[in-house]
Structure formats: C-alpha cells, structure tokens
Design a protein around this motif. Structure first.
Motif, PDB file in Angstrom:
ATOM      1  N   LEU A   5     -41.858   3.128 -11.052  1.00  0.00           N
ATOM      2  CA  LEU A   5     -41.049   4.124  -9.949  1.00  0.00           C
ATOM      3  C   LEU A   5     -40.463   3.141  -9.047  1.00  0.00           C
ATOM      4  O   LEU A   5     -40.995   2.444  -8.471  1.00  0.00           O
ATOM      5  CB  LEU A   5     -41.790   5.326  -9.288  1.00  0.00           C
ATOM      6  CG  LEU A   5     -40.994   6.002  -8.089  1.00  0.00           C
ATOM      7  CD1 LEU A   5     -39.833   6.596  -8.521  1.00  0.00           C
ATOM      8  CD2 LEU A   5     -42.072   6.500  -6.965  1.00  0.00           C
ATOM      9  N   ARG A   6     -38.995   3.216  -9.159  1.00  0.00           N
ATOM     10  CA  ARG A   6     -37.919   2.223  -8.222  1.00  0.00           C
ATOM     11  C   ARG A   6     -37.948   3.224  -6.948  1.00  0.00           C
ATOM     12  O   ARG A   6     -37.258   4.126  -7.046  1.00  0.00           O
ATOM     13  CB  ARG A   6     -36.836   1.916  -9.043  1.00  0.00           C
ATOM     14  CG  ARG A   6     -36.122   0.851  -8.080  1.00  0.00           C
ATOM     15  CD  ARG A   6     -34.992   0.220  -8.798  1.00  0.00           C
ATOM     16  NE  ARG A   6     -34.096  -0.667  -7.886  1.00  0.00           N
ATOM     17  CZ  ARG A   6     -32.803  -0.518  -6.985  1.00  0.00           C
ATOM     18  NH1 ARG A   6     -32.654   0.631  -7.303  1.00  0.00           N
ATOM     19  NH2 ARG A   6     -32.636  -1.508  -6.389  1.00  0.00           N
TER      20      ARG A   6
ATOM     21  N   ASP B 193     -47.333  10.719  -7.955  1.00  0.00           N
ATOM     22  CA  ASP B 193     -46.204  11.598  -8.598  1.00  0.00           C
ATOM     23  C   ASP B 193     -45.435  12.350  -7.314  1.00  0.00           C
ATOM     24  O   ASP B 193     -44.236  12.854  -7.779  1.00  0.00           O
ATOM     25  CB  ASP B 193     -47.190  12.545  -9.171  1.00  0.00           C
ATOM     26  CG  ASP B 193     -47.757  12.278 -10.353  1.00  0.00           C
ATOM     27  OD1 ASP B 193     -47.329  11.160 -10.907  1.00  0.00           O
ATOM     28  OD2 ASP B 193     -48.841  12.715 -10.870  1.00  0.00           O
ATOM     29  N   TYR B 194     -45.976  12.622  -6.262  1.00  0.00           N
ATOM     30  CA  TYR B 194     -45.406  13.186  -5.012  1.00  0.00           C
ATOM     31  C   TYR B 194     -44.056  12.209  -4.860  1.00  0.00           C
ATOM     32  O   TYR B 194     -42.850  12.767  -4.677  1.00  0.00           O
ATOM     33  CB  TYR B 194     -46.164  13.304  -3.841  1.00  0.00           C
ATOM     34  CG  TYR B 194     -45.237  13.996  -2.779  1.00  0.00           C
ATOM     35  CD1 TYR B 194     -44.674  14.970  -2.734  1.00  0.00           C
ATOM     36  CD2 TYR B 194     -45.217  13.307  -1.421  1.00  0.00           C
ATOM     37  CE1 TYR B 194     -43.895  15.708  -1.788  1.00  0.00           C
ATOM     38  CE2 TYR B 194     -44.549  13.772  -0.392  1.00  0.00           C
ATOM     39  CZ  TYR B 194     -44.081  15.049  -0.755  1.00  0.00           C
ATOM     40  OH  TYR B 194     -43.435  15.505   0.451  1.00  0.00           O
ATOM     41  N   LEU B 195     -44.212  10.920  -4.811  1.00  0.00           N
ATOM     42  CA  LEU B 195     -43.190  10.048  -4.454  1.00  0.00           C
ATOM     43  C   LEU B 195     -41.973  10.210  -5.598  1.00  0.00           C
ATOM     44  O   LEU B 195     -40.786  10.277  -5.197  1.00  0.00           O
ATOM     45  CB  LEU B 195     -43.493   8.515  -4.679  1.00  0.00           C
ATOM     46  CG  LEU B 195     -44.414   8.045  -3.189  1.00  0.00           C
ATOM     47  CD1 LEU B 195     -45.079   6.820  -3.542  1.00  0.00           C
ATOM     48  CD2 LEU B 195     -43.276   7.993  -2.092  1.00  0.00           C
ATOM     49  N   LYS B 196     -42.551  10.461  -6.920  1.00  0.00           N
ATOM     50  CA  LYS B 196     -41.624  10.419  -7.950  1.00  0.00           C
ATOM     51  C   LYS B 196     -40.732  11.819  -7.992  1.00  0.00           C
ATOM     52  O   LYS B 196     -39.725  11.802  -8.232  1.00  0.00           O
ATOM     53  CB  LYS B 196     -42.362  10.524  -9.170  1.00  0.00           C
ATOM     54  CG  LYS B 196     -42.781   9.242  -9.692  1.00  0.00           C
ATOM     55  CD  LYS B 196     -43.580   9.317 -11.009  1.00  0.00           C
ATOM     56  CE  LYS B 196     -42.587   9.338 -12.274  1.00  0.00           C
ATOM     57  NZ  LYS B 196     -43.207   9.334 -13.463  1.00  0.00           N
TER      58      LYS B 196
ATOM     59  N   LEU C 235     -42.545   0.495  -7.877  1.00  0.00           N
ATOM     60  CA  LEU C 235     -44.233   0.977  -7.776  1.00  0.00           C
ATOM     61  C   LEU C 235     -44.529   1.050  -9.187  1.00  0.00           C
ATOM     62  O   LEU C 235     -43.911   1.643 -10.023  1.00  0.00           O
ATOM     63  CB  LEU C 235     -44.107   1.917  -6.927  1.00  0.00           C
ATOM     64  CG  LEU C 235     -43.901   2.063  -5.487  1.00  0.00           C
ATOM     65  CD1 LEU C 235     -44.417   3.206  -4.768  1.00  0.00           C
ATOM     66  CD2 LEU C 235     -44.515   0.767  -4.797  1.00  0.00           C
ATOM     67  N   SER C 236     -45.754   0.642  -9.328  1.00  0.00           N
ATOM     68  CA  SER C 236     -46.434   1.106 -10.844  1.00  0.00           C
ATOM     69  C   SER C 236     -47.640   1.601 -10.682  1.00  0.00           C
ATOM     70  O   SER C 236     -48.598   1.331  -9.857  1.00  0.00           O
ATOM     71  CB  SER C 236     -46.451  -0.231 -11.632  1.00  0.00           C
ATOM     72  OG  SER C 236     -47.143   0.143 -12.903  1.00  0.00           O
ATOM     73  N   PHE C 237     -47.884   2.797 -11.472  1.00  0.00           N
ATOM     74  CA  PHE C 237     -49.394   3.235 -11.533  1.00  0.00           C
ATOM     75  C   PHE C 237     -49.689   3.494 -12.977  1.00  0.00           C
ATOM     76  O   PHE C 237     -49.098   4.143 -13.789  1.00  0.00           O
ATOM     77  CB  PHE C 237     -49.194   4.704 -10.884  1.00  0.00           C
ATOM     78  CG  PHE C 237     -50.450   5.209 -10.518  1.00  0.00           C
ATOM     79  CD1 PHE C 237     -50.990   5.283  -9.256  1.00  0.00           C
ATOM     80  CD2 PHE C 237     -51.533   5.709 -11.223  1.00  0.00           C
ATOM     81  CE1 PHE C 237     -52.127   5.485  -8.615  1.00  0.00           C
ATOM     82  CE2 PHE C 237     -52.759   6.033 -10.790  1.00  0.00           C
ATOM     83  CZ  PHE C 237     -53.148   6.029  -9.585  1.00  0.00           C
ATOM     84  N   ASP C 238     -50.853   2.641 -13.357  1.00  0.00           N
ATOM     85  CA  ASP C 238     -51.072   2.715 -14.553  1.00  0.00           C
ATOM     86  C   ASP C 238     -50.334   2.411 -15.571  1.00  0.00           C
ATOM     87  O   ASP C 238     -49.978   2.878 -16.579  1.00  0.00           O
ATOM     88  CB  ASP C 238     -52.134   3.731 -14.876  1.00  0.00           C
ATOM     89  CG  ASP C 238     -53.264   3.576 -14.217  1.00  0.00           C
ATOM     90  OD1 ASP C 238     -53.847   2.682 -13.829  1.00  0.00           O
ATOM     91  OD2 ASP C 238     -54.181   4.814 -14.509  1.00  0.00           O
TER      92      ASP C 238
END
Length: 392
Positions: A84-85, A368-371, A77-80
């Motif tokens: 995050l794998r 960020d919660y996922l991270k 997953l990517s956010f800007d």
C-alpha cells in the motif's frame, strides 16, 4: 568565561540552536563531552519534515542538503507482502526529504567553524550549577584544567544519557516510559536502494524497513529480540531474514553486499515533564525519545530548538519572558502528538510477543482500513510529514 546561553551537547539539536541564536545576535557556547569525530560517527536516520527543511534553509545550512537530499512524495507499507502506497503529495500536497542526520550535523559543524562560534569538544566532568537561580553556571574540565561558563540560560541538548536531565532533582520530574521488547538490527550497505521510497513491512516473523542514505547507499533494518547480539548476525543471515519479510518482488530486486556498519538500536518511548527548570531548558532526546518507526526523533529536536530560540530571541529583543514561560507547555503538546503517532506506527508494524493471533488480526484490520479509507491515509500522511496545528 561569560556567555548569554550555554548549550550542552553538540549534536544536531545543540548545533541548530547555536546557529539560530547566532543569527539572532545572541552569544552562545556549546559544550560537548565527546570529540567532533565521535559525534559525526553516530549513524542515525535522516527523514526530514518540510518544516525541518525550511528551518535549516533559513539558517543557511541547506547547500548540500538541497543538492544531495532526496525528495520523497510517499512511502510504501507492506503487510505479509500486500503493498500500500501512502501518497503524501496526492493526499495533502506535502513531502519529506531523505538526508542523513550525520550530514545535517556535518553541515551545522562547518557553518559554526566558518563563523567562529565557540564549541568545546571533549569536555570532561560537565556540571550544571545553580540553574534554579538567576546566575547559572556550567563547569567542566579540559586538558587537565577546570573551566566555568557564567550564563543567563542553559539549554540541555545532550541526549537521553546526558548530564542535563540528570541534574534535575528526581522529585521535580515526572517520567513516562515504555521500553519495547525488541530492537532494530540495522545494516548499511554500498548498494542502490531497492525502491525509490521507503518500505515499512509487517510480517509474522517481525518488522522490516528498506531505507536509504543516498542513491548509492542503503540502510536496511529487521526487528530482533531485545536480547540479541549484533555479533551473532552474519551478513548472509541478515539478508536472508530481510528477504523473508519483504514482498517477493521487492525481495527479488534487493541488491546485497558486505555491511559497512551493523548495529542494534533498542526501542523506547520516553517523555520527561516538565522541560523547563528556571534557567535550564531541556530539548531533543534529553526531553523525549520516540521509536524510530515514524521517523520523528531528529524532527522533534529541530522543532524543540526552534521553539526555544524563538523564546530566547523574544527575551533578549523585547525583554519579554512570555515565550520562555510557555516553552514547556508548547513543547510537550507537540511531544505527545508525535509520541502517539510513533507509538501507533510501531503498534501497526511490529510483532509483539504478548498479542498473539488476535493482535495480528487487529493489525491487519488497521492495515485494511488504511487501504479502504482516504481519510485514514490522509491522517497518516499528515502525521508522517509533520503535523502542526498552527498550519491547519
């Protein structure tokens, strides 16, 4: 013509059901309004849950799948640009397989030809008759002649626009639907994928997805407005937009080329309730649609027909209608779980015109919660690889 089960639709749902019934010794005829070549020309994603792979293996259509399918133990997953794998194997000990829906369909078609199962292609003016009685029929025209199939049951596997659901009286159906204000512009290219696993990217310009069909053929998507026209997008414009939405290192590694196929797919969430009408049973896209964000459409169809085949086998082997009576409730329980996950993935990764800066802050907080939370990552992994309550 007489058969036990008439199946409407020769896509992966109808063909899988036909194969399951054949294995159980139940006679079935499949009726399809398009040609076989047309069915195989439909370009669809192919991320298979473990349960789907196991079912296809159990009916003997796994030779090419096992040879050519690509095991994925996670997704990115990517956010800007922040990556995050989600490690499926490390988190829950499961994985998925990338194997195109077209290839699944081809394998099922070949298996049906080899065993002599009857499939009627290019059937015109298909009608579903008397499904509210004990003597349902299917009528169609072929080569200028009219034919009828008498049967015990009808399986409507003919998709969102098919005749099966449209044959149900409007008063007997409750429809739940959300049409999204955007679609996916997809490009197929003869280039190796940019990464070994799928990359789902959120960017302020819109969503993007880096996917694949094989080690040498890639499929890429960008979110576009629902009113966009595919002819307004040149290949160069598409590649520029895709790069702008990806992590800079990923964008730098991207290998481009002339598009083999380019199309825009609209996004919607849709559920019809119930999915049984006496002797007519809806399955797959005839019963529900999910946004492709969670890679669930094909898996839901395989789940549905597995459930229906089990109920029909119980009926013919044990003279019990318990499975048939429970079909709608069981299918809808799985449908709403999967709709929720697909909706959540869509909410997290797309840019919604109505949310504004506040909405993007909420999306960032979700990311960020996922991270930060292994439990959140496990929940995502469990749903992406296929949550089944019976499996814990």
């Amino acid at each position: 013509m007489r058969t036990q089960v008439a199946i409407i639709g020769a896509g992966p749902a109808g063909l899988t059901l036909g194969r399951l019934l054949e294995k159980a010794g139940i006679d079935a005829v499949i009726v399809e309004r398009k040609s076989a070549d047309y069915v195989l020309s439909r370009i669809r994603a192919g991320v298979l849950e473990q349960a789907s792979v196991e079912l296809l293996s159990s009916i003997g259509v796994d030779t090419r799948m096992n040879a050519e399918g690509i095991i994925h133990e996670g997704v990115e997953l990517s956010f800007d640009g922040d990556m995050l794998r989600i490690d499926f194997e490390g988190l829950i000990g499961r994985h998925v397989m990338v194997y195109g829906q077209t290839e699944v369909t081809r394998d099922l078609m070949d298996a049906r030809i080899q065993t002599g199962g009857k499939t009627v292609y290019e059937a015109e003016d298909v009608e579903i008759l008397d499904f509210d009685t004990a003597t349902p029929r299917v009528r169609y025209r072929k080569d200028g002649e009219t034919y009828e199939i008498a049967c015990d049951f009808i399986a409507g596997c003919d998709g969102f626009h098919g005749v099966s659901r449209q044959s149900v009286p409007e008063a007997a159906l409750k429809i739940y639907e959300r049409v999204y204000p955007f679609g996916w512009l997809g490009v197929l290219v003869e280039q190796p994928p940019v990464a070994e696993e799928l990359i789902y990217a959120h960017h302020h310009r819109g969503f993007a997805l880096c996917s694949m069909r094989s080690h040498t053929r890639s499929r890429y998507y960008v979110q576009v407005d629902a009113a966009e026209k595919v002819e307004d997008w040149s290949d160069d414009t598409f590649w520029d937009e895709l790069r702008a939405r990806l992590n800079p290192e990923v964008a730098e590694a991207l290998k481009t080329g002339p598009s083999i196929e380019k199309s825009i797919a609209p996004l919607r969430s849709f559920v019809a309730e119930p999915v049984r009408f006496n002797s007519l049973f809806l399955a797959g896209d005839a019963a529900h649609i999910v946004p492709p964000t969670g890679a669930k459409g094909l898996n839901m169809a395989i789940h549905d027909v597995g459930l229906l085949a089990s109920a029909l086998t119980e009926y013919y082997a044990e003279k019990s209608e318990a499975g048939l009576d429970a079909y709608s409730e069981k299918l809808l329980a799985n449908t709403w779980r999967t709709e929720r996950f697909s909706w959540w993935m869509t909410q997290l990764l797309h840019t919604f015109p109505e949310t504004g800066p506040f909405g993007r802050k909420i999306q960032r907080a979700d990311f960020d919660y996922l991270k930060a939370s292994i439990h959140a990552r496990r929940t995502l992994a469990e749903n992406y690889t296929g949550f089944r309550p019976e499996a814990g």
